[in-house]
Design a protein around this motif. Sequence first.
Motif, mmCIF file in Angstrom:
data_model
loop_
_atom_site.group_PDB
_atom_site.id
_atom_site.type_symbol
_atom_site.label_atom_id
_atom_site.label_comp_id
_atom_site.label_asym_id
_atom_site.label_seq_id
_atom_site.Cartn_x
_atom_site.Cartn_y
_atom_site.Cartn_z
ATOM 1 N N SER A 1 39.071 43.494 50.153
ATOM 2 C CA SER A 1 38.723 44.895 50.152
ATOM 3 C C SER A 1 37.642 45.264 49.154
ATOM 4 C CB SER A 1 39.965 45.745 49.878
ATOM 5 O OG SER A 1 40.471 45.461 48.590
ATOM 6 N N LEU A 2 37.023 44.261 48.559
ATOM 7 C CA LEU A 2 35.888 44.536 47.694
ATOM 8 C C LEU A 2 34.812 45.292 48.474
ATOM 9 C CD1 LEU A 2 34.418 43.935 44.944
ATOM 10 C CD2 LEU A 2 33.393 41.991 46.100
ATOM 11 N N ALA B 1 35.190 47.490 50.838
ATOM 12 C CA ALA B 1 36.063 48.337 51.602
ATOM 13 C C ALA B 1 35.384 49.482 52.310
ATOM 14 C CB ALA B 1 37.099 48.913 50.690
ATOM 15 N N PRO C 1 43.870 41.194 48.336
ATOM 16 C CA PRO C 1 42.655 41.887 48.781
ATOM 17 C C PRO C 1 41.946 42.670 47.691
ATOM 18 C CG PRO C 1 44.397 42.160 50.390
ATOM 19 C CD PRO C 1 45.025 41.500 49.205
ATOM 20 N N GLU C 2 42.694 43.183 46.714
ATOM 21 C CA GLU C 2 42.059 44.028 45.694
ATOM 22 C C GLU C 2 41.357 43.235 44.597
ATOM 23 O OE1 GLU C 2 46.574 43.964 44.636
ATOM 24 O OE2 GLU C 2 45.299 43.966 46.432
ATOM 25 N N ARG C 3 41.469 41.908 44.621
ATOM 26 C CA ARG C 3 40.870 41.100 43.568
ATOM 27 C C ARG C 3 39.428 40.712 43.911
ATOM 28 N NH1 ARG C 3 43.659 42.744 39.534
ATOM 29 N NH2 ARG C 3 45.862 42.107 39.511
ATOM 30 N N ASP D 1 45.011 44.390 56.491
ATOM 31 C CA ASP D 1 44.301 45.624 56.801
ATOM 32 C C ASP D 1 43.200 45.346 57.818
ATOM 33 O OD1 ASP D 1 42.999 48.012 56.857
ATOM 34 O OD2 ASP D 1 42.230 47.911 54.823
ATOM 35 N N GLY E 1 39.554 46.163 56.924
ATOM 36 C CA GLY E 1 38.904 45.500 55.798
ATOM 37 C C GLY E 1 37.791 44.566 56.240
ATOM 38 N N TYR F 1 44.888 34.805 39.732
ATOM 39 C CA TYR F 1 44.905 35.558 40.983
ATOM 40 C C TYR F 1 45.618 34.794 42.099
ATOM 41 C CZ TYR F 1 41.524 38.724 38.806
ATOM 42 O OH TYR F 1 40.890 39.616 37.978
#
Length: 397
Positions: A16-17, A19, A47-49, A111, A114, A364
């Motif tokens: 999601s980088l 996003a 995903p958020e990493r 997602d 994404g 991570y």
Amino acid sequence: MKKAFLAVLLAVFTLSLYAAADTPNFSAKLVLTKAVNVEDQFAGILPERPPFFPSLGKVAVGEPFRVYIVFYGAKVRKNTVKLKGELELIAPDGKKQTVPLAEQSIPLRGDSAGVFLLPQHLGIVFEPEDPVGVHKITLKLVDQHARKTAKDSASVELTTTLPPPVSDEKAFQSLTNNYRSPSPQNILPAFRFYLKKIPEQQKKEKNYFNPIPQLAFFCFLLQENPQMVKPFADMVAKLTDAQENFYGYFVLNFVSPEAAKYVPADLKKQFESMKKNPFVVDQVSEAWQLDVCWAEFMVRGTRTPVLKVLNALSLVQKGITVGDYKKIAKPTPEDQRKLMNGIVASAAQWSIQSISKQHPLLKYYIEAVLKRKELKDPIAMALAAKAIGMEVRINNK
């Protein structure tokens, strides 16, 4: 120009980088990088990493790199997207070569809005006859469900100017960050430095000296950079010290069948008498195998060796401490096995804690493993969480 088009069979996860808008337009982007662990990062971190694969600007002859495709906003039908397309390689002299992207239906997980990694990549190695200058790569990717086309382009400069040489010591130190910035030119000087340090290491470690973990670095490096096998073999053939010569051929013997052809017949016969390849660790049972796993992680940056270390934490339940072992009047082989289990589990936890401070990617990977509950043993989960400063709930039911 040598090219190998590889199909990578893996689940596709979002990152999601990059996003998303609420109503996405189909788009795609080319990523040129030397990194060898892009697939693992998409599949193995949350995903958020942020990802750890630097993009590529310049490359020299013989330096392999990869072309990846990320896409966004493809139309989903029955939890899949259907894509096809092509890459066009344009040399500085205008010559073009087209590489088709096979049509495929890709199941989406997570997602669906994404950004996803196309499960194919193009591997490129420039040869001496390739023209120096800017090589352009263009992409055309078609969303078969929506009948939409996304386009992108990227370029890399082929230069005759190689990176400036570093000292043998700095070349050796670079191995611990190889996955971040692969430097094939450092393999030979790093091995020279390692050979120089052996007498000092033997003197310090005495009966506990074990060269296999550090030799594993060079085995994995040569597997990732087969173009360096012959230069490595040529260097080893010129070594006059018998022990140094032995170590060099020991590495080559286990790199690949092609690399093993450089090993003299008498040594090859000796190596073939070994029960298994020491650089292949299926399941950690000895402390030195942890170091082999870490060598693979630092060279490749992949998740598989990390999982082997994490699973070794479960040995604590079948182990005893050094203090308890010393209380046993007549220790049996079973007691010795329990002692080793305890040592391995303790070393695994300590190494995770130590290495994760220098390698955020390791943290991570472990974070995602814990949140996705991918470890079967709750005790191993708890120890791994403690090592990276994370809390998890243990369910013993």
